[in-house]
Motif scaffolding. Structure first.
Motif, PDB file in Angstrom:
ATOM      1  N   TYR A   1       0.806  -1.221   0.000  1.00 27.48           N
ATOM      2  CA  TYR A   1       0.000   0.000   0.000  1.00 27.48           C
ATOM      3  C   TYR A   1       0.840   1.273   0.000  1.00 27.48           C
ATOM      4  O   TYR A   1       0.567   2.183  -0.788  1.00 27.48           O
ATOM      5  CB  TYR A   1      -0.945  -0.010   1.209  1.00 27.48           C
TER       6      TYR A   1
ATOM      7  N   ALA B   1      -6.665   5.521  -1.507  1.00 30.68           N
ATOM      8  CA  ALA B   1      -7.447   4.673  -0.604  1.00 30.68           C
ATOM      9  C   ALA B   1      -8.838   4.432  -1.175  1.00 30.68           C
ATOM     10  O   ALA B   1      -9.349   3.310  -1.152  1.00 30.68           O
ATOM     11  CB  ALA B   1      -7.543   5.311   0.776  1.00 30.68           C
TER      12      ALA B   1
ATOM     13  N   VAL C   1      -7.546   4.496   6.796  1.00 33.27           N
ATOM     14  CA  VAL C   1      -7.752   3.357   5.900  1.00 33.27           C
ATOM     15  C   VAL C   1      -8.511   2.251   6.619  1.00 33.27           C
ATOM     16  O   VAL C   1      -9.423   1.636   6.064  1.00 33.27           O
ATOM     17  CB  VAL C   1      -6.408   2.827   5.363  1.00 33.27           C
TER      18      VAL C   1
END
Length: 218
Positions: free
Chosen positions: A40, A67, A142
């Motif tokens: 990520y 995201a 997130v």
């Protein structure tokens, strides 16, 4: 003899809806591939755009952050993976899937958890899911979006099925369905995330049996 002027050829106008859907699908695929390959933190809007073959402005026209892109791509992936396990009902932008109600709660829960095992072991799902789950542990925003947009809506399907079972007399009326579902959903998630043991149909069947019938002798 005068020459007849050539008639202009009118080409059909491009289908913008089809082009947009094709671009959106390419962005989904690129985002999931990148987060799987580099994780990520190293996944960027620029990288997703380059991988998808679209301009960065195309992504920002639909999403405000990476995201949002990844979560929507993951929701789409999960919805497509669930198509064979439940009955789709289109609600808003996504299709929502209901847990079957055959009148046999134990059989219904076992069937859905077996489908969940298939999804968790699917390489298309596993790598991006782990990447997002790991980021959600250290990145509160997130994590909250992951839970709010993906996890909680899925858990509410279990709540709905357990409430139906209460109405049918198959579950005690004083049980809180939101707590009860964690008896079989949470152990599966923990075992998968932390590699504490293999996940299988036999394992999830036992989770359902233990949750519904308890540990005391019958």
């Amino acid at each position: 003899m005068a020459q007849q002027s050539a008639q202009p050829q009118h080409k059909p106008a491009p289908d913008s809806a089809r082009r947009s859907e094709r671009s959106r699908r390419a962005i989904y695929d690129a985002a999931l591939a990148l987060v799987t390959e580099v994780g990520y933190p190293k996944t960027t809007i620029e990288g997703i755009a380059a991988r998808a073959g679209v301009g960065k402005q195309t992504i920002y026209r639909w999403w405000s952050s990476k995201a949002e892109v990844l979560l929507e791509a993951f929701i789409d992936l999960s919805a497509r993976a669930a198509e064979g396990a439940a009955r789709p009902e289109v609600i808003g932008e996504y299709a929502e899937y209901e847990i079957p109600d055959t009148g046999d709660l134990e059989a219904d829960l076992k069937a859905v958890l077996r489908a969940t095992v298939d999804e968790l072991l699917d390489p298309r799902f596993e790598a991006p899911s782990r990447a997002l789950a790991a980021e959600g542990v250290v990145n509160e925003q997130v994590g909250r979006e992951f839970v709010g947009k993906l996890l909680e809506p899925q858990l509410q399907l279990y709540v709905k099925r357990l409430r139906a079972a209460q109405e049918q007399g198959a579950v005690r009326p004083d049980i809180d369905p939101r707590i009860a579902l964690e008896l079989f959903v949470s152990p599966l998630a923990q075992r998968w995330l932390q590699y504490t043991g293999p996940i299988s149909y036999e394992y999830t069947d036992k989770l359902v049996e233990y949750a519904l019938h308890g540990l005391a002798p019958r």
